[in-house]
Design a protein around this motif. Structure first.
Motif, PDB file in Angstrom:
ATOM      1  N   LYS A 128      -0.702  -2.693   0.754  1.00 26.40           N
ATOM      2  CA  LYS A 128       0.565  -2.421   1.152  1.00 26.40           C
ATOM      3  C   LYS A 128       1.263  -1.255   0.259  1.00 26.40           C
ATOM      4  CE  LYS A 128       4.823  -3.556   2.834  1.00 26.40           C
ATOM      5  NZ  LYS A 128       5.152  -2.922   3.944  1.00 26.40           N
ATOM      6  N   ASP A 134      -0.468  -9.445   3.244  1.00 22.67           N
ATOM      7  CA  ASP A 134      -0.757  -7.946   3.701  1.00 22.67           C
ATOM      8  C   ASP A 134      -1.621  -7.389   2.545  1.00 22.67           C
ATOM      9  OD1 ASP A 134       0.753  -8.141   5.844  1.00 22.67           O
ATOM     10  OD2 ASP A 134       2.522  -7.451   4.924  1.00 22.67           O
ATOM     11  N   THR A 185      -4.773   4.052   1.566  1.00 25.43           N
ATOM     12  CA  THR A 185      -4.872   2.434   1.649  1.00 25.43           C
ATOM     13  C   THR A 185      -5.819   1.937   2.606  1.00 25.43           C
ATOM     14  OG1 THR A 185      -3.274   2.471   3.892  1.00 25.43           O
ATOM     15  CG2 THR A 185      -2.267   1.839   1.552  1.00 25.43           C
ATOM     16  N   ARG A 201       5.438 -10.545   2.324  1.00 24.83           N
ATOM     17  CA  ARG A 201       6.586  -9.986   2.743  1.00 24.83           C
ATOM     18  C   ARG A 201       7.650 -11.105   2.841  1.00 24.83           C
ATOM     19  NH1 ARG A 201       7.255  -6.259   7.958  1.00 24.83           N
ATOM     20  NH2 ARG A 201       5.230  -5.864   7.159  1.00 24.83           N
ATOM     21  N   TYR A 218       8.797   3.514   1.092  1.00 24.84           N
ATOM     22  CA  TYR A 218       7.611   3.720   1.598  1.00 24.84           C
ATOM     23  C   TYR A 218       7.178   5.236   1.613  1.00 24.84           C
ATOM     24  CZ  TYR A 218       3.629   3.720   5.384  1.00 24.84           C
ATOM     25  OH  TYR A 218       3.037   3.729   5.989  1.00 24.84           O
ATOM     26  N   TYR A 246       0.447  -8.330  -0.631  1.00 23.78           N
ATOM     27  CA  TYR A 246       1.862  -8.497  -0.472  1.00 23.78           C
ATOM     28  C   TYR A 246       2.290  -9.193   0.374  1.00 23.78           C
ATOM     29  CZ  TYR A 246       6.763  -7.327   0.108  1.00 23.78           C
ATOM     30  OH  TYR A 246       8.249  -7.437   0.105  1.00 23.78           O
ATOM     31  N   LYS A 269      -0.789   6.517   3.250  1.00 23.24           N
ATOM     32  CA  LYS A 269      -1.519   5.747   4.054  1.00 23.24           C
ATOM     33  C   LYS A 269      -2.840   5.848   4.224  1.00 23.24           C
ATOM     34  CE  LYS A 269      -0.696   4.185   8.920  1.00 23.24           C
ATOM     35  NZ  LYS A 269      -1.014   2.622   8.364  1.00 23.24           N
TER      36      LYS A 269
END
Length: 140
Positions: free
Chosen positions: A64, A61, A32, A76, A24, A74, A29
């Motif tokens: 992501k 999501d 996004t 998960r 990540y 995504y 951030k």
């Protein structure tokens, strides 16, 4: 050993395939958030089909971060990336190929769809997604 069942698609049990510890990059951030606000039509239409677990009770999501990439959607619990390819992917096959190779190296599956198809054939896109999930995640 019993495999954990996530959901059923047309009576076919779908197994959980959770990929742990994905890389990540927190520096992405803000991007996004900006991408979500931009609201590209294909992504918005697809999101309306899958938000709030409306697609076979599967949680999606949006935007992501995985490593140094932002994927469109995504799942998960499946380790599944959904990419909607619009104009930004035109003449970008090399970068897309590297991105896809990286995602697959993490154990993820990638389902790519054309923005045109999402905008014009959403029912076919959702059927193709069902078929992809059954093919790759059905309980054997």
């Amino acid at each position: 050993m019993m495999k954990s069942i996530l959901t059923y698609i047309h009576g076919i049990p779908i197994r959980i395939n959770y990929i742990k510890n994905l890389p990540y990059n927190p520096k992405l951030k803000q991007f996004t958030s900006d991408k979500r606000k931009a609201g590209f039509l294909g992504e918005v239409l697809f999101w309306k089909q899958v938000r709030a677990r409306e697609f076979h009770k599967i949680d999606f999501d949006r935007q992501k971060i995985i490593g140094n990439y932002i994927v469109d959607f995504y799942v998960r619990t499946l380790g599944l990336v959904i990419e909607i390819d619009g104009w930004s992917h035109d003449n970008n096959q090399v970068a897309d190929g590297l991105r896809q190779k990286y995602l697959k190296s993490l154990g993820l599956k990638v389902f790519r769809i054309a923005d045109f198809d999402v905008r014009n054939n959403i029912s076919v896109v959702m059927k193709d997604l069902e078929d992809f999930i059954v093919l790759h995640y059905k309980v054997n």
